[in-house]
Design a protein around this motif. Structure first.
Motif, short mmCIF file in Angstrom:
data_model
loop_
_atom_site.label_atom_id
_atom_site.label_comp_id
_atom_site.label_asym_id
_atom_site.label_seq_id
_atom_site.Cartn_x
_atom_site.Cartn_y
_atom_site.Cartn_z
N GLY A 156 -5.16 0.53 -9.87
CA GLY A 156 -4.73 0.27 -8.50
C GLY A 156 -4.69 1.50 -7.61
O GLY A 156 -4.30 1.41 -6.46
N VAL A 157 -5.07 2.68 -8.14
CA VAL A 157 -5.10 3.90 -7.35
C VAL A 157 -6.55 4.14 -6.92
O VAL A 157 -7.44 4.29 -7.76
CB VAL A 157 -4.57 5.12 -8.13
CG1 VAL A 157 -4.70 6.38 -7.31
CG2 VAL A 157 -3.11 4.88 -8.52
N ILE A 199 0.87 -1.18 0.00
CA ILE A 199 0.00 0.00 0.00
C ILE A 199 0.90 1.22 0.00
O ILE A 199 1.84 1.31 0.78
CB ILE A 199 -0.89 0.06 1.26
CG1 ILE A 199 -1.71 -1.21 1.39
CG2 ILE A 199 -1.79 1.27 1.22
CD1 ILE A 199 -2.46 -1.28 2.70
N GLU A 200 0.58 2.18 -0.87
CA GLU A 200 1.35 3.41 -0.94
C GLU A 200 0.41 4.61 -0.87
O GLU A 200 -0.60 4.65 -1.57
CB GLU A 200 2.14 3.45 -2.25
CG GLU A 200 3.04 4.63 -2.39
CD GLU A 200 3.77 4.63 -3.72
OE1 GLU A 200 4.51 5.62 -3.98
OE2 GLU A 200 3.62 3.69 -4.52
N THR A 214 -0.75 -2.51 -4.85
CA THR A 214 -0.18 -3.43 -5.83
C THR A 214 0.13 -4.75 -5.14
O THR A 214 0.30 -4.80 -3.92
CB THR A 214 1.11 -2.86 -6.45
OG1 THR A 214 2.06 -2.60 -5.39
CG2 THR A 214 0.85 -1.59 -7.24
N ASP A 215 0.22 -5.80 -5.96
CA ASP A 215 0.69 -7.05 -5.38
C ASP A 215 2.22 -7.02 -5.37
O ASP A 215 2.83 -6.05 -5.81
CB ASP A 215 0.12 -8.26 -6.13
CG ASP A 215 0.56 -8.35 -7.57
OD1 ASP A 215 1.53 -7.67 -7.96
OD2 ASP A 215 -0.07 -9.11 -8.33
N LYS A 216 2.84 -8.04 -4.87
CA LYS A 216 4.30 -8.03 -4.71
C LYS A 216 5.06 -8.05 -6.03
O LYS A 216 6.23 -7.73 -6.08
CB LYS A 216 4.76 -9.21 -3.83
CG LYS A 216 4.39 -9.04 -2.38
CD LYS A 216 5.08 -7.82 -1.79
CE LYS A 216 4.75 -7.64 -0.33
NZ LYS A 216 5.41 -6.50 0.28
N THR A 217 4.36 -8.36 -7.13
CA THR A 217 5.01 -8.31 -8.44
C THR A 217 4.89 -6.93 -9.07
O THR A 217 5.43 -6.69 -10.15
CB THR A 217 4.40 -9.35 -9.41
OG1 THR A 217 3.03 -9.01 -9.65
CG2 THR A 217 4.51 -10.76 -8.84
N GLY A 218 4.15 -6.02 -8.41
CA GLY A 218 3.97 -4.66 -8.94
C GLY A 218 2.71 -4.48 -9.75
O GLY A 218 2.45 -3.40 -10.28
#
Length: 170
Positions: free
Chosen positions: A126-127, A71-72, A90-94
């Motif tokens: 994803g935003v 989370i950003e 995002t997931d860990k793959t971006g």
């Protein structure tokens, strides 16, 4: 014959004044406590009873969520007249996460008088953008977020300040 004062006659007055002082200070303490009640903690968007009872589950859920997702905080401007809040997930793959469910509440530290629950306005790539609101007071605000993706969830408590646009703290 000289008149002698009787020190024994002063003691009852001192005791009575002391008792009246204690009663008066007790009344004052109760009056202050009633007019300024303690705000209950709502860390992680729930009352402290639930939080204390389920703390291990909450920690495990946060660890599981963090293993899969990031989370950003991507808000460009957090101002009193146009407070906008955005998060990117995002997931860990971006890869952007499109199916997250977010609940957000803005609150002031130490009081619930100015709480604002914000509705999700938009989500793209994803935003997740929440509705823009006008805040009743400038200064520090807590941004409480619950993020859920499938069965994974976590809470996030972010601190932001309307006086300093790019200053925030996780």
């Amino acid at each position: 014959m000289s008149k002698q004062s009787n020190p024994g006659k002063k003691w009852p007055w001192i005791i009575v004044l002391s008792i009246l002082g204690v009663v008066g200070l007790s009344w004052w303490t109760v009056k202050i406590a009633v007019t300024h009640p303690v705000q209950l903690s709502d860390l992680d968007m729930q009352d402290y009873h639930h939080f204390d009872r389920d703390i291990n589950g909450i920690i495990k859920a946060r660890i599981a969520f963090n293993k899969k997702y990031d989370i950003e905080y991507v808000t460009e401007s957090f101002k009193t007249d146009k407070a906008e809040v955005k998060f990117k997930i995002t997931d860990k793959t971006g890869t952007p996460v499109e199916d997250a469910n977010l609940t957000l509440r803005l609150t002031r530290p130490g009081t619930h008088a100015f709480d604002r629950k914000l509705a999700l306005a938009d989500s793209k790539d994803g935003v997740y953008t929440f509705e823009t609101v006008t805040l009743p007071k400038p200064g520090r605000w807590d941004i409480l977020v619950r993020v859920q993706v499938g069965d994974n969830y976590r809470f996030l408590n972010l601190k932001a300040d309307t006086r300093y646009a790019n200053v925030f703290e996780y």
